[in-house]
Every structure is written in structure tokens, then in C-alpha cells.
Design an enzyme around this catalytic site. Structure first.
Site, short mmCIF file in Angstrom:
data_model
loop_
_atom_site.label_atom_id
_atom_site.label_comp_id
_atom_site.label_asym_id
_atom_site.label_seq_id
_atom_site.Cartn_x
_atom_site.Cartn_y
_atom_site.Cartn_z
NE ARG A 9 -7.80 -2.79 1.47
CZ ARG A 9 -8.90 -3.49 1.58
NH1 ARG A 9 -10.03 -3.05 1.05
NH2 ARG A 9 -8.89 -4.64 2.23
CG LEU A 10 -1.62 -4.98 -2.96
CD1 LEU A 10 -2.16 -5.11 -4.38
CD2 LEU A 10 -0.12 -5.22 -2.94
CB CYS A 43 -0.89 0.02 1.23
SG CYS A 43 -2.03 -1.36 1.35
CG ASP A 77 -3.27 -5.84 8.85
OD1 ASP A 77 -3.94 -5.19 8.03
OD2 ASP A 77 -2.08 -6.19 8.63
CG ASN A 84 2.63 0.04 3.33
OD1 ASN A 84 2.16 -1.02 2.92
ND2 ASN A 84 3.84 0.44 3.03
N GLY A 85 1.46 -2.14 5.61
CA GLY A 85 2.29 -3.16 6.22
C GLY A 85 1.57 -4.47 6.42
CD GLU A 86 2.31 -10.14 6.30
OE1 GLU A 86 1.96 -11.30 6.55
OE2 GLU A 86 3.14 -9.85 5.41
#
Length: 165
Positions: free
Chosen positions: A54-55, A2, A104, A80-82
């Protein structure tokens, strides 16, 4: 991956429409980072704007779109992230929050609502870059993962703060 963007207009030189225009233009430059959705959030009173490309990975529905505002309406986030431990963090809130998504992002946002930004960032295990506007305190929080996997760039002068990842 993202893309997040934000602008705070300290001197109120820009109208809300101009802030949207600036964020939209900058967002188009990084659209390849998040082709599934592009959105902007504006606080007209405080001349603050957040934007997000957004992805979609975890929740493919529009419920995971960002910028996202907390249920209590105090916080707005572009992230943005995981987050590797988001299911554990979500479990911690299961009796307090009726989640509407499987993202998340919503977990982070609601965790901030209940535990504060600093405590939440300390508890996050993952790679991330985030911007959170606090409506009550009228301030922005910028944070990234401890290792710096997700970058966070900003520029600030007497008139504005602009940031992106």
C-alpha cells in the site's frame, strides 16, 4: 502506486503457509510500489491468497489497509488505482453502509456487496486494477480500467493461477 498480488492453488499442492511465503516473497519484489503497508489475506479452505503493498493516499490510517474484506464477509479485495467518482459511489451507499475509512477501496468493496462486481466495474470512473475473491461463489474476479492504465498480469496452469499489478 500500490501493488496487488494473488495466488489460487487449484491442486492444493501448497499449504497455506507456502502460499503466504510465495506471496510475501513476490510482495517484497514490488515493495517500492507501496511502502506504507504490506499485508496478506488467506482463505485456508480454498487455498486462495491475496497480498497488497500500500501507498497511502486517500486515507492514511490503517482503516484503508488491504486486502480488505466486506462487511458482509462475502468479498475480499486487493486493489490498485484511483477512482475519480468514489465520493458519488459512497453517497449512493450512505444509508446502507457505515463506512469506517475514507478510502476508495472500501467504497468499491461495499458497492460490490450491494450492486455486484459487473455493475460496480461498469460504474467506476478511474484507473484501476483489482482482484476480488467471492466467498459465496468461490471464484476470483480480476478487472482493470477500460484504457489499461493500470496493468494486470496473470499466469495460469492446471495447478495454480498467479496474478499481479
Amino acid at each position: 502506486m500500490c501493488g496487488i498480488l494473488g495466488l489460487i492453488n487449484f491442486k492444493k499442492k501448497f499449504s497455506s503457509d507456502k502460499i503466504v511465503s510465495i506471496l510475501d516473497s513476490a510482495s517484497k519484489l514490488q515493495n517500492f510500489r507501496g511502502p506504507d503497508n504490506s499485508s496478506t489475506w488467506i482463505n485456508q479452505k480454498k487455498n486462495v491468497g491475496l497480498a497488497h503493498n500500500r501507498l497511502s493516499i486517500l486515507d492514511l490510517s490503517s482503516n484503508g489497509n488491504q486486502p480488505m474484506t466486506s462487511k458482509c464477509r462475502r468479498y475480499s479485495i486487493s486493489y490498485n488505482g484511483e477512482i475519480y467518482n468514489f465520493l458519488k459511489l459512497k453517497e449512493d451507499l450512505k444509508d446502507k453502509v457505515p463506512f469506517k475509512s475514507n478510502s476508495d477501496t472500501e467504497v468499491i468493496l461495499e458497492h460490490i456487496s450491494y450492486n455486484g462486481i459487473e455493475n460496480t466495474v461498469k460504474m467506476i470512473d478511474g484507473m484501476f486494477s483489482l482482484a476480488v475473491w467471492d466467498e459465496k461463489e468461490e471464484c476470483i474476479y480480476l478487472a482493470r480500467d477500460r484504457v489499461g492504465i493500470k496493468p494486470l498480469y496473470w499466469t495460469k496452469n492446471s495447478e495454480f493461477l498467479f496474478f499481479c499489478s
